[in-house]
Structure formats: structure tokens, C-alpha cells
Design a protein around this motif. Sequence first.
Motif, PDB file in Angstrom:
ATOM      1  N   GLU A  10       1.445   4.411  -3.021  1.00 21.42           N
ATOM      2  CA  GLU A  10       1.175   5.831  -2.766  1.00 21.42           C
ATOM      3  C   GLU A  10       2.348   6.726  -3.138  1.00 21.42           C
ATOM      4  O   GLU A  10       2.169   7.944  -3.271  1.00 21.42           O
ATOM      5  CB  GLU A  10       0.845   6.022  -1.282  1.00 21.42           C
ATOM      6  CG  GLU A  10      -0.436   5.332  -0.835  1.00 21.42           C
ATOM      7  CD  GLU A  10      -0.615   5.371   0.670  1.00 21.42           C
ATOM      8  OE1 GLU A  10       0.358   5.792   1.364  1.00 21.42           O
ATOM      9  OE2 GLU A  10      -1.694   4.978   1.154  1.00 21.42           O
ATOM     10  N   LEU A  11       3.546   6.137  -3.282  1.00 23.40           N
ATOM     11  CA  LEU A  11       4.747   6.934  -3.487  1.00 23.40           C
ATOM     12  C   LEU A  11       5.005   7.201  -4.970  1.00 23.40           C
ATOM     13  O   LEU A  11       4.567   6.455  -5.849  1.00 23.40           O
ATOM     14  CB  LEU A  11       5.956   6.221  -2.880  1.00 23.40           C
ATOM     15  CG  LEU A  11       5.948   6.086  -1.352  1.00 23.40           C
ATOM     16  CD1 LEU A  11       7.090   5.197  -0.881  1.00 23.40           C
ATOM     17  CD2 LEU A  11       6.019   7.472  -0.687  1.00 23.40           C
ATOM     18  N   SER A  12       5.760   8.268  -5.225  1.00 22.77           N
ATOM     19  CA  SER A  12       6.142   8.609  -6.602  1.00 22.77           C
ATOM     20  C   SER A  12       7.201   7.637  -7.107  1.00 22.77           C
ATOM     21  O   SER A  12       7.811   6.888  -6.339  1.00 22.77           O
ATOM     22  CB  SER A  12       6.709  10.030  -6.631  1.00 22.77           C
ATOM     23  OG  SER A  12       7.936  10.084  -5.897  1.00 22.77           O
ATOM     24  N   LYS A  60       0.828  -1.212   0.000  1.00 20.72           N
ATOM     25  CA  LYS A  60       0.000   0.000   0.000  1.00 20.72           C
ATOM     26  C   LYS A  60       0.861   1.261   0.000  1.00 20.72           C
ATOM     27  O   LYS A  60       0.591   2.215  -0.738  1.00 20.72           O
ATOM     28  CB  LYS A  60      -0.914  -0.017   1.220  1.00 20.72           C
ATOM     29  CG  LYS A  60      -1.889   1.138   1.283  1.00 20.72           C
ATOM     30  CD  LYS A  60      -2.822   1.014   2.481  1.00 20.72           C
ATOM     31  CE  LYS A  60      -3.793   2.183   2.531  1.00 20.72           C
ATOM     32  NZ  LYS A  60      -4.717   2.100   3.701  1.00 20.72           N
ATOM     33  N   LYS A  61       1.912   1.253   0.822  1.00 25.58           N
ATOM     34  CA  LYS A  61       2.798   2.416   0.902  1.00 25.58           C
ATOM     35  C   LYS A  61       3.498   2.657  -0.425  1.00 25.58           C
ATOM     36  O   LYS A  61       3.594   3.806  -0.900  1.00 25.58           O
ATOM     37  CB  LYS A  61       3.829   2.176   2.003  1.00 25.58           C
ATOM     38  CG  LYS A  61       4.834   3.309   2.188  1.00 25.58           C
ATOM     39  CD  LYS A  61       4.199   4.550   2.770  1.00 25.58           C
ATOM     40  CE  LYS A  61       5.235   5.592   3.124  1.00 25.58           C
ATOM     41  NZ  LYS A  61       4.641   6.836   3.654  1.00 25.58           N
TER      42      LYS A  61
END
Length: 621
Positions: free
Chosen positions: A573-575, A569-570
Motif C-alpha cells: 500500500e505504501l509509496s 499488505k502494508k
Amino acid sequence: MQRGVCLLLDLREKLDGRLLVGDGAMGTLLAARGVGYGHPYDRANLTHPQVVRAVHEEYVRAGARVIETNTFSANATKLALKNLGDRTREINVEGARLARSAVEGALPAGEDAIVLGAVGPLGRPLAPIGPIRPEEARAVFLEQAEALLEGGADAILLETFVDLAELKIAYDAVASLGVPVIAHKTFVEDGETLAEGLPGKVARDISSWGAEGLLLPGSNCTVGPQRMLGIAEAMASEVGPVAAYPNPGLPQLVNGVVRYNQDVGHFAEYGLKLAQAGARIVGGCCGTTPSHVRALAEALRDFEPETRSARRVSVSSPELETERAAVEPRTGFARKIKEGFAVAVEVDLPRGHDVSGVVEAAKALKERGVHAIDISDGARARLRMHPVAVARIVQEQAGIEVVAHMSCRDRNIIGLQADLLSAAALGVKNILAVTGDPAQIGDYPEATSVFDTDAVGLVHVLSKMNRGEDLAGNPIGEPPGFLIGASFNPTAEDLDAEVDKLRRKVGAGAHAFWTQPVFELGALERALEKIQDMDVTLLLGLMPLRSGRQAEFLHHEVPGINIPESVRKKLAELSAEDAPKYGVEVAQNLLAKAKPLVGGAYLMPPASMPHLAGDVVEAVA
């Protein structure tokens, strides 16, 4: 007529001073007489009984007094490959009955002959090279021998065994039946190896197995009369009477059919020499015919063997009974694993033959504290350079040791050993044994997957080489001192099965284990609890993730990889710029916590980002 009178009391004593002529080949004659090439010749006992009996009768009339049943390949393992496994007993009983009937029908009045129940090897390697456990093999051999004796065989002939260990298993299986046994080792070794005394050692070892008078060593097949003469001389000089069944010479393929030398005079001449050397049963193997046997019987008609004191061997020869101790691995990376915390990084190979990028990556990783570079062997069945060739280049040009993966997919047992000998000669001494991915998932799905053995068997081969010998026991020179690596998956769905496989790899001689990627400490701890009774060194597999997409693919589509939902999940969310940094952070945190539990780290960075491995290494600096 007393059945098998010369054998039923004491093999060696009754043969000392007496010579018996054996029969010749069966399969080639059956093929020529209507059974057809490629037909399971043992099945002919049921489908062509009159043809089988007629061949036996021809051999008896030609002078043979030792007749083998047509059952060489009639064990349940081989018959199952022809969908005949459920007819094992029937084929063997009928094979013995046909041979007995032929002897009784064709033998001149007042003479006796022996029916030998022929039992050959299983045709598949035994564990750890192959899938068949010793207890399974014993059951298969016993089943066949019991059926042969039920059908009327006087004794059991174990023939054409290359592997002495399999021959011993077969003997142990049939020894309880209380009948005489003739045990043939076939020698595929070259003349130089044979000249070093191997046949004599084998004869001593075989003679030590059984009760006195109930076991006769010998040899058959593979070699022609001239080479067999040297083998028989060496065996007889050690143990007294032996049996010898050579081929008439080397075969050749003519119009798709295997042909052998038909010079029966040469065969008979050497048959006499074999008798003079101490062979007391002399017959023929592949390619011999009733004509060969008739010439042999004529040449031996007036031969009177000398009576000599039969030699008794009460203990096994130490050369064959006790395996030489394997030398310890002799690489710097092996020392690092043993004495410190070792770090290896897998660097992906490009397509083609330009590996300059691999060399540059290896140099950079060395500067960041990495101890070895891993080179895979066509992972996921992709076409790539040979790992040993790349390893040599990297070691020379980057100055860092390489762990060359070796897969069982693309090479048979000969090719695997040849490549390992090449690796030793090139100074590539760190080997990771893997079974390999099937060809169907790769670049050439129509290619053939070999899989003569698996990773457990390959570990066994490496261990044998560390004892200074190949799989057949032939010397290879100075033991190479391989570091023998193997794989282990702490997150396997069936962890008990994975632990069992690890246990077998340890038993085969593995020194250390490279794990599949691990993403949570709990999975490692659960696996360690399962293997706490073993002294096992693990290199923890770490894969610094570069994106949420990659994490989702690995978790859902790659068997054996489990990535915590929070991590996936993390990453999502990150670029694109920050995701790889987080992937490194996850790997660093796990490595820091796991370091006291393992002997090293095995990093698998994305193909285009080998530098990420260097970032992770900072956690153990």
C-alpha cells in the motif's frame, strides 16, 4: 598344508626372525590383460575369474608368500557407485576363493602361504566432513570382512587408509572376527612432516588397538621404496616387526595410461633395505608386477632377520589419541559477540573488481555503530570476487573487521584448506562456513559444483586449524584463532532437521550462528525453545524490506523465508519512498524485542541501500 600358519598364532612373534615376500599390484595387470581400464577391477572376480586367478598364480611362482585378494574396492559403498552394491558379498567371497585356489594350485609342495582379505577405505569422507556416520562405516567394513573369511582368507588386510580415524573404525569393525589383522596407513605427507616422527606415532597408536599378536602395523602405496624406507624404519623402531608395500616410484601418464618405473633392480635393492630396517612382510603396491616381486624374492632369499624382543604397546600415544585443544577465536568481533551485542551487516559485491563502493559503505556503517561487514561467497552462484580478497581490502581501507563467507561449492577439500590458510595469513579471521548454492541456479549453470563436504565439514576443518593442524593432522604453524560462524534458519519448514544440523555444527566446533532473515518474534521463540538445551549464540538475521514486490517474492519464491501477511499488505500500500522506511521500522521493532534473546544482529539490506542497515542499528544504540 597349514593355512597361514605363521600368522594364525601370533603375528609379531612369528614374524620376528622370519621374512615374508608379499605380492604386487593387481589392477594394472588386469587392465593390461583384457579387463580394460576403467573397469571395476573387483568385478573381475565374477567376469574374468581366470584372469584374476592367473595373476595370483604368477605372483606365487615369482616368490610371493603373502597373496592379497582382488577386493581392495569391494566394499558396499564403492560398489554402489558402479551399481554393484547388491553383489558385495558375492564379489568378496569369490575374490577370496580365487586367491586361495591360486595359492593351492601354484605353491611348491611343503611350503605355506597366506591369503589376506584386502579391505580398502570407503572412498567417501566420514562425518563430519562427509555423509557417512561411523556406525554405517563399521557395518560396511564388517560385511566385507565376513565375506572374505567365508571365501577362505586367513587374515584381513586394511590397506591404503589415509585417515587414521577411518582405519581405527575399520579395525574395530573386523576385530570381533578373531582373525589376525594387518593395518596399513598410507602416508601422503611431505618429508619434513614425516621427519617429525609421524610414522612412529602412527605405529604406536595402531599397535595399541588390538589384542597382542593379532595386529600388525604397516604402510603401503603413495611413496616409492626410498621414502618407504624412512617410514618403515620409524615404525619398526617403535613397535618391532611391520609390513611395507611401496610403489616402484612416482607414476606418469603416457597416452592416457598410468605408467610406473620398471627398474626392478632398484625396487629389489630397497626391498632388502626395508627388511634390514625391520619390515617382516615386504611386497609391492601400485605399478609393481611379478617381475618386481621375483627380483625382490631373489634379493631376500638369503636374508636372515635378527630376532628381537617384540615391543608391546598397551596405551595409545597421547600425540594421536588426544586432540589438541582448539584455541579460542582471537578477533575483536568474537570478543564483541562474547561480551556485548554484536552487529554485522552484509554488503553486496558488484560485478567486476572495483570494490571501492563496498569500502565506502563499510566506512559509513562503521560510523553508525556496526562492528563487522559480511562478504558473501558467490551467493546464488553469481560470479563475484573472492571474499577473502575483499575482506583484506575492506579491513585495510575501512578499518572495520570483516566476516568472510566460505562456500563448499567451488573448492575441493584441498582448495578449501588452501583458502583458509590464505585467510589466516592475510589477517581475515572471521569465517562463516556455508554449504553454498548449486552452480545450476547462477551465472554459469553448466559449471561443476564440487561439494566435497558441506558446512558441517567445513566447520570441522576450521576447528582443526584452530588446533594448529590441517585435516590430515599436519601442523600448520601457530593456530589462527578463527571465529567460526555457521548458519541457522529459525523459520525452516522442517525445523527439527534444521536443529539437528545446528547440533552437528556445534559438535564440529562452531562458535556462533548467523540466522536467515526473521520477520516475526514467534518464529524466533519457537526455534529457541527447540535449542534450549544447547549453549548457542545467535546473530539474528534481519532484512529491512524496501517494497511490497520484494516481500512477495521473498515470501512465495525463496525457500525458508516467511513474511507475515500484514507486513506484505502494508508494504504493497505504501509509496516507493515510504515502503523502505516501513521496512526499517519492522526490523527495528523486531530487533528491540529480540535483543535479550540473542547475541547480536546480522543485517541484510538491499544491495543498493546499505544505509538502511544503519537505520536499523539505531534500535540497539
